[in-house]
Write a protein that holds these residues in place. Structure first.
Motif, mmCIF file in Angstrom:
data_model
loop_
_atom_site.group_PDB
_atom_site.id
_atom_site.type_symbol
_atom_site.label_atom_id
_atom_site.label_comp_id
_atom_site.label_asym_id
_atom_site.label_seq_id
_atom_site.Cartn_x
_atom_site.Cartn_y
_atom_site.Cartn_z
ATOM 1 N N HIS A 142 31.791 60.745 47.809
ATOM 2 C CA HIS A 142 31.984 60.666 46.358
ATOM 3 C C HIS A 142 32.313 62.045 45.774
ATOM 4 C CE1 HIS A 142 31.147 56.460 45.735
ATOM 5 N NE2 HIS A 142 30.016 56.559 46.395
ATOM 6 N N ALA A 143 31.674 63.089 46.296
ATOM 7 C CA ALA A 143 31.947 64.454 45.817
ATOM 8 C C ALA A 143 33.409 64.822 46.079
ATOM 9 C CB ALA A 143 31.011 65.449 46.496
ATOM 10 N N ILE A 144 33.913 64.485 47.258
ATOM 11 C CA ILE A 144 35.314 64.757 47.585
ATOM 12 C C ILE A 144 36.236 64.005 46.622
ATOM 13 C CG2 ILE A 144 37.120 64.408 49.327
ATOM 14 C CD1 ILE A 144 34.863 64.881 51.437
ATOM 15 N N GLY A 145 35.917 62.745 46.373
ATOM 16 C CA GLY A 145 36.731 61.954 45.456
ATOM 17 C C GLY A 145 36.734 62.521 44.044
ATOM 18 N N ALA A 146 35.558 62.917 43.544
ATOM 19 C CA ALA A 146 35.465 63.481 42.198
ATOM 20 C C ALA A 146 36.229 64.795 42.108
ATOM 21 C CB ALA A 146 33.998 63.687 41.812
ATOM 22 N N LEU A 147 36.115 65.622 43.129
ATOM 23 C CA LEU A 147 36.850 66.890 43.133
ATOM 24 C C LEU A 147 38.357 66.656 43.165
ATOM 25 C CD1 LEU A 147 34.517 68.917 45.483
ATOM 26 C CD2 LEU A 147 35.147 69.572 43.143
ATOM 27 N N ARG A 148 38.792 65.660 43.930
ATOM 28 C CA ARG A 148 40.226 65.339 43.961
ATOM 29 C C ARG A 148 40.720 64.930 42.578
ATOM 30 N NH1 ARG A 148 40.405 62.074 49.509
ATOM 31 N NH2 ARG A 148 41.083 63.765 50.850
ATOM 32 N N ARG A 149 39.960 64.058 41.922
ATOM 33 C CA ARG A 149 40.374 63.584 40.600
ATOM 34 C C ARG A 149 40.295 64.687 39.544
ATOM 35 N NH1 ARG A 149 37.792 59.350 42.919
ATOM 36 N NH2 ARG A 149 35.749 59.848 42.057
ATOM 37 N N ALA A 150 39.273 65.523 39.626
ATOM 38 C CA ALA A 150 39.046 66.531 38.577
ATOM 39 C C ALA A 150 39.879 67.792 38.756
ATOM 40 C CB ALA A 150 37.564 66.907 38.528
ATOM 41 N N THR A 151 40.120 68.200 40.001
ATOM 42 C CA THR A 151 40.725 69.519 40.210
ATOM 43 C C THR A 151 41.948 69.534 41.130
ATOM 44 O OG1 THR A 151 39.270 70.082 42.073
ATOM 45 C CG2 THR A 151 38.463 70.606 39.861
ATOM 46 N N GLU A 152 42.250 68.410 41.763
ATOM 47 C CA GLU A 152 43.423 68.282 42.634
ATOM 48 C C GLU A 152 43.555 69.393 43.678
ATOM 49 O OE1 GLU A 152 46.857 67.746 40.140
ATOM 50 O OE2 GLU A 152 45.963 66.027 39.128
ATOM 51 N N PRO A 153 42.510 69.616 44.485
ATOM 52 C CA PRO A 153 42.624 70.639 45.529
ATOM 53 C C PRO A 153 43.564 70.198 46.644
ATOM 54 C CG PRO A 153 40.592 69.427 45.791
ATOM 55 C CD PRO A 153 41.238 68.921 44.527
ATOM 56 N N GLY A 154 44.021 71.164 47.421
ATOM 57 C CA GLY A 154 44.883 70.868 48.554
ATOM 58 C C GLY A 154 44.113 70.511 49.812
ATOM 59 N N GLY A 155 42.818 70.807 49.837
ATOM 60 C CA GLY A 155 41.985 70.533 51.008
ATOM 61 C C GLY A 155 40.533 70.851 50.707
ATOM 62 N N PHE A 156 39.691 70.751 51.740
ATOM 63 C CA PHE A 156 38.251 70.969 51.585
ATOM 64 C C PHE A 156 37.681 71.660 52.817
ATOM 65 C CE2 PHE A 156 39.218 67.289 49.027
ATOM 66 C CZ PHE A 156 38.508 67.509 47.870
ATOM 67 N N ASN A 157 36.650 72.448 52.606
ATOM 68 C CA ASN A 157 35.753 72.880 53.676
ATOM 69 C C ASN A 157 34.463 72.126 53.437
ATOM 70 O OD1 ASN A 157 37.116 76.040 53.242
ATOM 71 N ND2 ASN A 157 37.215 74.986 55.187
ATOM 72 N N ILE A 158 33.963 71.467 54.470
ATOM 73 C CA ILE A 158 32.718 70.715 54.376
ATOM 74 C C ILE A 158 31.838 71.143 55.531
ATOM 75 C CG2 ILE A 158 31.658 68.417 54.429
ATOM 76 C CD1 ILE A 158 34.405 67.379 53.427
ATOM 77 N N GLY A 159 30.582 71.492 55.228
ATOM 78 C CA GLY A 159 29.705 71.867 56.314
ATOM 79 C C GLY A 159 28.344 72.316 55.865
ATOM 80 N N MET A 160 27.488 72.522 56.842
ATOM 81 C CA MET A 160 26.136 72.995 56.573
ATOM 82 C C MET A 160 25.759 74.035 57.608
ATOM 83 S SD MET A 160 24.109 69.496 57.431
ATOM 84 C CE MET A 160 25.290 68.174 57.517
ATOM 85 N N ASN A 161 25.034 75.045 57.144
ATOM 86 C CA ASN A 161 24.519 76.096 58.013
ATOM 87 C C ASN A 161 23.025 75.844 58.149
ATOM 88 O OD1 ASN A 161 27.097 77.289 57.863
ATOM 89 N ND2 ASN A 161 26.527 78.322 55.979
ATOM 90 N N GLN A 162 22.560 75.584 59.347
ATOM 91 C CA GLN A 162 21.158 75.274 59.556
ATOM 92 C C GLN A 162 20.467 76.458 60.214
ATOM 93 O OE1 GLN A 162 20.266 71.284 60.932
ATOM 94 N NE2 GLN A 162 22.314 70.643 60.346
ATOM 95 N N GLY A 163 19.572 77.070 59.475
ATOM 96 C CA GLY A 163 18.868 78.254 59.931
ATOM 97 C C GLY A 163 19.482 79.509 59.356
ATOM 98 N N GLU A 164 18.642 80.491 59.089
ATOM 99 C CA GLU A 164 19.106 81.743 58.493
ATOM 100 C C GLU A 164 20.127 82.451 59.377
ATOM 101 O OE1 GLU A 164 17.033 85.776 56.877
ATOM 102 O OE2 GLU A 164 16.024 83.886 56.426
#
Length: 181
Positions: free
Chosen positions: A108-130
């Motif tokens: 849903h976040a990707i969809g909202a960002l596409r509709r609101a800001t029309e980005p060309g792509g995304f970085n998606i991820g999580m860093n686990q641990g310091e």
């Protein structure tokens, strides 16, 4: 407010650089953020955010087990974080229900960002641990970063500074208008 000024000189020789002053970032740079062993509650920004009203907490959407919030220190405008309400450090600590909503809210976040800001792509991820780069390692969160051609320039690479063209609240309002369940 950030300000650009002409380069000063060192020993009478100008260095050719301009300066973009971002003093609000000093709290983050100096470490005024939770450590890896921060406990749940007010010490953890991801536990504290849901207790605030949505505007103050920068919350874009509240789900049953997880929520979506704007990153206070964004890489790009619209940089969102998907967080479980429960204070857990690792993806493998999520329940099946949390895992399903975590993934659904990311979509849903990707969809909202596409509709609101029309980005060309995304970085998606999580860093686990310091050691893996997590700024708040004690509370799991996934980054959803919109990207545009040319959004990376010399400032972050050389100057450790990111110029952002929109205010967080303006971005939050645009995402609220674009969010669909």
């Amino acid at each position: 407010m950030a300000e650009v000024e002409d380069a000063g000189d060192f020993a009478g020789v100008p260095d050719g650089f301009q300066r973009l002053w971002t003093p609000h970032r000093m709290a983050y740079i100096l470490g005024d953020r939770p450590s890896e062993d921060a406990g749940a509650g007010t010490d953890c920004p991801f536990c504290a955010a849901p207790d605030k009203d949505d505007g103050e907490g920068l919350i874009v959407h509240r789900g049953t087990t997880c929520y979506v919030v704007l990153n206070l220190f964004p890489y790009n405008p619209g940089h969102l974080l998907v967080c479980p309400y429960r204070h857990v450090p690792l993806y493998t600590d999520l329940t099946p229900e949390e895992t399903a909503e975590f993934a659904e809210l990311t979509q849903h976040a990707i969809g909202a960002l596409r509709r609101a800001t029309e980005p060309g792509g995304f970085n998606i991820g999580m860093n686990q641990g310091e050691v893996a780069g997590a700024g708040v390692a004690a509370h799991l969160h996934q980054h959803v970063v919109p990207r545009w051609a040319g959004d990376m320039n010399f400032l972050p690479v050389i100057g450790q500074t990111k110029a952002l063209p929109t205010l967080l609240e303006d971005t939050r309002q645009a995402l609220l208008a674009a969010w669909t369940p």
